[in-house]
Design a protein around this motif. Sequence first.
Motif, short mmCIF file in Angstrom:
data_model
loop_
_atom_site.label_atom_id
_atom_site.label_comp_id
_atom_site.label_asym_id
_atom_site.label_seq_id
_atom_site.Cartn_x
_atom_site.Cartn_y
_atom_site.Cartn_z
N GLY A 97 0.85 -1.19 0.00
CA GLY A 97 0.00 0.00 0.00
C GLY A 97 0.88 1.24 0.00
N PRO A 98 0.53 2.24 0.77
CA PRO A 98 1.28 3.49 0.77
C PRO A 98 2.78 3.30 1.04
CG PRO A 98 -0.80 3.82 1.84
CD PRO A 98 -0.70 2.34 1.55
N LEU A 99 3.56 4.18 0.40
CA LEU A 99 5.02 4.16 0.50
C LEU A 99 5.49 5.45 1.16
CD1 LEU A 99 5.91 3.18 -3.19
CD2 LEU A 99 5.65 1.61 -1.24
N ASN A 143 13.93 9.04 -9.34
CA ASN A 143 13.16 7.92 -9.90
C ASN A 143 11.85 7.80 -9.12
OD1 ASN A 143 16.00 5.65 -10.41
ND2 ASN A 143 15.27 7.33 -11.65
N SER A 144 10.81 7.31 -9.80
CA SER A 144 9.52 7.10 -9.12
C SER A 144 9.37 5.64 -8.73
CB SER A 144 8.38 7.49 -10.06
OG SER A 144 8.37 8.89 -10.24
N TYR A 145 9.01 5.44 -7.49
CA TYR A 145 8.72 4.09 -7.00
C TYR A 145 7.20 3.95 -6.89
CZ TYR A 145 13.61 3.21 -6.15
OH TYR A 145 14.96 3.01 -6.34
N ILE A 146 6.69 2.88 -7.44
CA ILE A 146 5.24 2.72 -7.52
C ILE A 146 4.85 1.40 -6.87
CG2 ILE A 146 3.26 2.64 -9.09
CD1 ILE A 146 4.91 4.17 -11.13
N ALA A 193 2.02 -8.49 -4.35
CA ALA A 193 2.58 -7.14 -4.24
C ALA A 193 3.75 -6.99 -5.19
CB ALA A 193 3.04 -6.90 -2.80
N ALA A 194 3.84 -5.82 -5.83
CA ALA A 194 4.99 -5.53 -6.69
C ALA A 194 5.45 -4.10 -6.44
CB ALA A 194 4.61 -5.70 -8.16
N LEU A 195 6.76 -3.93 -6.40
CA LEU A 195 7.34 -2.60 -6.30
C LEU A 195 8.01 -2.31 -7.64
CD1 LEU A 195 8.01 -0.17 -4.48
CD2 LEU A 195 10.10 -1.36 -3.82
N VAL A 196 7.60 -1.21 -8.25
CA VAL A 196 8.02 -0.92 -9.62
C VAL A 196 8.74 0.42 -9.61
CG1 VAL A 196 7.11 -0.35 -11.90
CG2 VAL A 196 6.12 -2.26 -10.64
N ARG A 197 9.78 0.54 -10.45
CA ARG A 197 10.50 1.82 -10.53
C ARG A 197 10.47 2.33 -11.97
NH1 ARG A 197 16.68 1.31 -9.46
NH2 ARG A 197 16.58 0.50 -11.59
N VAL A 198 10.18 3.62 -12.10
CA VAL A 198 10.27 4.27 -13.42
C VAL A 198 11.45 5.22 -13.37
CG1 VAL A 198 9.13 5.77 -15.09
CG2 VAL A 198 7.77 4.13 -13.78
N ASP A 199 12.36 5.12 -14.35
CA ASP A 199 13.55 5.98 -14.31
C ASP A 199 13.48 7.07 -15.38
OD1 ASP A 199 14.32 4.89 -16.72
OD2 ASP A 199 16.02 3.76 -15.93
N SER A 244 -6.43 -4.03 -16.36
CA SER A 244 -7.58 -4.19 -15.47
C SER A 244 -7.26 -5.07 -14.27
CB SER A 244 -8.75 -4.82 -16.24
OG SER A 244 -8.36 -6.09 -16.74
N GLU A 245 -6.13 -5.76 -14.33
CA GLU A 245 -5.77 -6.67 -13.25
C GLU A 245 -4.83 -6.04 -12.23
OE1 GLU A 245 -7.06 -9.73 -12.78
OE2 GLU A 245 -8.36 -9.18 -14.45
N ILE A 246 -4.44 -4.78 -12.44
CA ILE A 246 -3.52 -4.18 -11.47
C ILE A 246 -4.16 -2.99 -10.77
CG2 ILE A 246 -1.47 -4.90 -12.78
CD1 ILE A 246 -1.12 -1.82 -13.40
N THR A 247 -3.64 -2.70 -9.58
CA THR A 247 -4.05 -1.51 -8.83
C THR A 247 -2.79 -0.74 -8.46
OG1 THR A 247 -5.81 -2.84 -7.87
CG2 THR A 247 -5.37 -0.72 -6.83
N ILE A 248 -2.74 0.51 -8.86
CA ILE A 248 -1.60 1.36 -8.46
C ILE A 248 -1.95 1.94 -7.10
CG2 ILE A 248 -0.28 3.44 -9.00
CD1 ILE A 248 -0.66 2.77 -11.96
N ALA A 249 -1.21 1.52 -6.08
CA ALA A 249 -1.57 1.91 -4.71
C ALA A 249 -0.90 3.21 -4.28
CB ALA A 249 -1.21 0.79 -3.73
N ASP A 250 0.31 3.47 -4.75
CA ASP A 250 0.98 4.70 -4.33
C ASP A 250 2.18 4.95 -5.24
OD1 ASP A 250 1.30 6.99 -2.86
OD2 ASP A 250 2.33 6.06 -1.17
N LEU A 251 2.61 6.20 -5.21
CA LEU A 251 3.81 6.59 -5.96
C LEU A 251 4.61 7.55 -5.10
CD1 LEU A 251 4.21 7.79 -9.61
CD2 LEU A 251 5.00 9.24 -7.76
N LYS A 252 5.91 7.31 -5.02
CA LYS A 252 6.78 8.25 -4.31
C LYS A 252 8.06 8.42 -5.11
CE LYS A 252 4.76 9.45 -0.39
NZ LYS A 252 3.42 9.06 -0.74
N VAL A 253 8.53 9.67 -5.15
CA VAL A 253 9.77 9.98 -5.86
C VAL A 253 10.93 9.91 -4.87
CG1 VAL A 253 11.02 11.74 -7.15
CG2 VAL A 253 8.56 11.45 -7.51
N GLU A 254 11.98 9.19 -5.24
CA GLU A 254 13.19 9.13 -4.41
C GLU A 254 13.97 10.41 -4.72
OE1 GLU A 254 16.63 8.92 -2.76
OE2 GLU A 254 16.85 8.40 -4.88
#
Lengths: 368, 371
Positions: free
Chosen positions: A44-46, A113-116, A128-134, A98-108
């Motif tokens: 959930g929240p980060l 980079n954004s951690y989602i 649960a998955a932790l994803v990073r966008v660079d 449709s199968e995913i829920t984006i629970a939170d996003l925080k920028v480091e």
Amino acid sequence: MRSKLPVALAAVSVAAVMSLTIAAAPAPKPAVTKGVSPQLQSIGPLAIGPAGVLYASDPSAATIYALDLSKQKAGAPGTKDIQALDQQIAATLGTAASEITIADLKVEPKSKNSYIAVMRGQGANAAAALVRVDGAGKIDVISLDGVSFTSIALPNAPDANPANGRSNRSQSVTNLAFANGKVYVAGLSNEEFASKLWSIAYPFSSADRGTSVEIFHGNHGRLETRSPVYAFVPYSVKGEANLIAAYLCTPLVKFPVSSLTPGAKVRGTTIAELGAGNRPIDMVVYAKDGSEYLLMSNTSRGVMKIPTKDFGTQTAITEPVKDGTAGITYETIKSMTNVQQLDLLDASHSIIVAKSPTGVSLQAVALP
Amino acid sequence: MGAFACGRDGSSEAADGIHVSLVPPAPTRRARVVVTGVDRPSLNALRAASPSGAPWDSLFRVGVATDAPAVAGRYVATDTSLEFEPLFPLDAGRDYFVRVDLKHLATPRAQPLVTAVVRLPKEERAPSTTVARILPTNPDLPENQLRIYIEFSAPMSRQSGVDFVHLVDDRGKEVQHAFLPLDADFWNPDHTRYTLFLDPGRVKRGILPNEQMGRPLKAGRAYMLVIDSAWRDANGLPLAKPFRYQFRAGAAVEQGINLTSWRVSPPRAGTRDTLAIAFPRSLDHGLLQRAIGVERNGQPIQGDISIGAAEKQWGFTPRESWRSGDYRLIVLSILEDVAGNRVGRPFEVDMFERVDSTVLPERHTIPFKIR
């Protein structure tokens, strides 16, 4: 014959014999775990801490993880805009949007980079998955294999009859923040309606289970209610560390961090009323042209820009608000609509995840 | 579990001796994609390269579409094959597009590109999950009702109920903004019960949403709770049918719970008969499961709880026989009625007179005797 619930027969009124006592129950044992390769049941929240620590809530397990990501290979600096973010993340996770829920996003803040936080799957086997966008727009799933962590379990829910084993209670985490060496956690129960806010010193320690407070806000000369804090942001008001919190019933409230002593019942000061049919999502504080502002995204009232200069002097709202809003005024940012996630990217930009007819996009937007 | 290797035409894809197959999941291992027919020197070269050193994205990738990014997981070379093991289990019934481009091998092939589609079989099921009941069971709710529980016959998905539940008044008009617009997880641990909060900002008097819109329920009116069948269960299927529940709204309940109005019916010693407690008003079904217990000599008694009609009765059947002597009913202060009022503490007024000193709540006790 005795019925299952013999209500009337042989009933004894308790009026004469009842007594009320307050039991001083022993504090439960802290539940701090240290290890490698955490297995989150949910995410959930980060919150981002110093030195490469990312805090991730596991609402299903009512646990907060501190993940040491300092040894992760860095992505390209920044966060690049991504169209169809939900589809791109879903594809990376091997499924459909449709199968995913984006629970939170925080920028480091260092790498930008954004951690989602993403839940993959809607059913019983959701993971649960932790994803990073660079900065190159690369979407990486952060493997937690080999990642060092410490975690702390939030206190167990009260249960007068634990052996019954029929509790249907669950605890969700609605907001997480790190400030001044402490992790702040707001939570909601699916049963009792109470405001619970935990402050937990980091590093997590068996000696400090954290502080749980009940927070009230006065809305009316006569009425005073308990209501769950939904979203909050640490903010210094006239040099004093405060939390600026938005409640389920829409008031914006401030209270000093120093009031969060163990078991305290805290009265927040209502500084704004933000209207009905709405729920705050995220809040960030930023500076522009010499002034500071709170930027708050909402489910149905858009993104609000709220000047903070009067947070210290605003008279508490104690009378019923008849129409419109009250207290500190805000400006609705018309260029930011359907914002589902909001964080600061740098001194002049926010990162938003916004829904549009063409899908969900991740984009950097100049701070208003 | 059936066979999984399939090309676009349902057969294994082969070109230049290359064969793509999907190995079904085993108890300790996820389903994985295996590519055989790659020459040994190329496999050895790939194995010698670091995981990120091999050109996996151009050589061998699995995606949910031909132009989708590669699915995250382990792409490796073994002694005999290329293998992909996904980070998350593959979805049953979904097409995964495998692309093997052998021009990126150390010794490029003459016909380098091999594509295949693999899919795990999906069990076809008819929708079967239904709404089992609405709590409270009492169809007469106070107009300041705080929450409603929806129980299902089987586990549901993680979807929030807000998009699927509607409140319709007795003129057939949907009550707008009746429920809290929350996507927080309000499921019980096994996802068979969902908590629907009526917007507390409208329920509570004297605050802005209430002043602007009033309470969602009005005393004297009848309502229908309508639950769409589109709400998905844990298998991703819709409900077997929509659900409708009729109830009436009555006067608000704005006083705290008064324990002196409870009636206790103690059973006889030597029996395992049910201890029965009756309340004059409906209490919250969820909290009745855990906010009331029984003690003897300060020790909790183990037993089973039953909740009676209209949530006005609570029963406790001990696992061992009652003994003569003094017992106590324990009532935790978190107990609420259906409108959120607590013991001696109404929802809307708080005396602010004391501070909880521990994370455990205060408790109230009601002594009773077993004879």
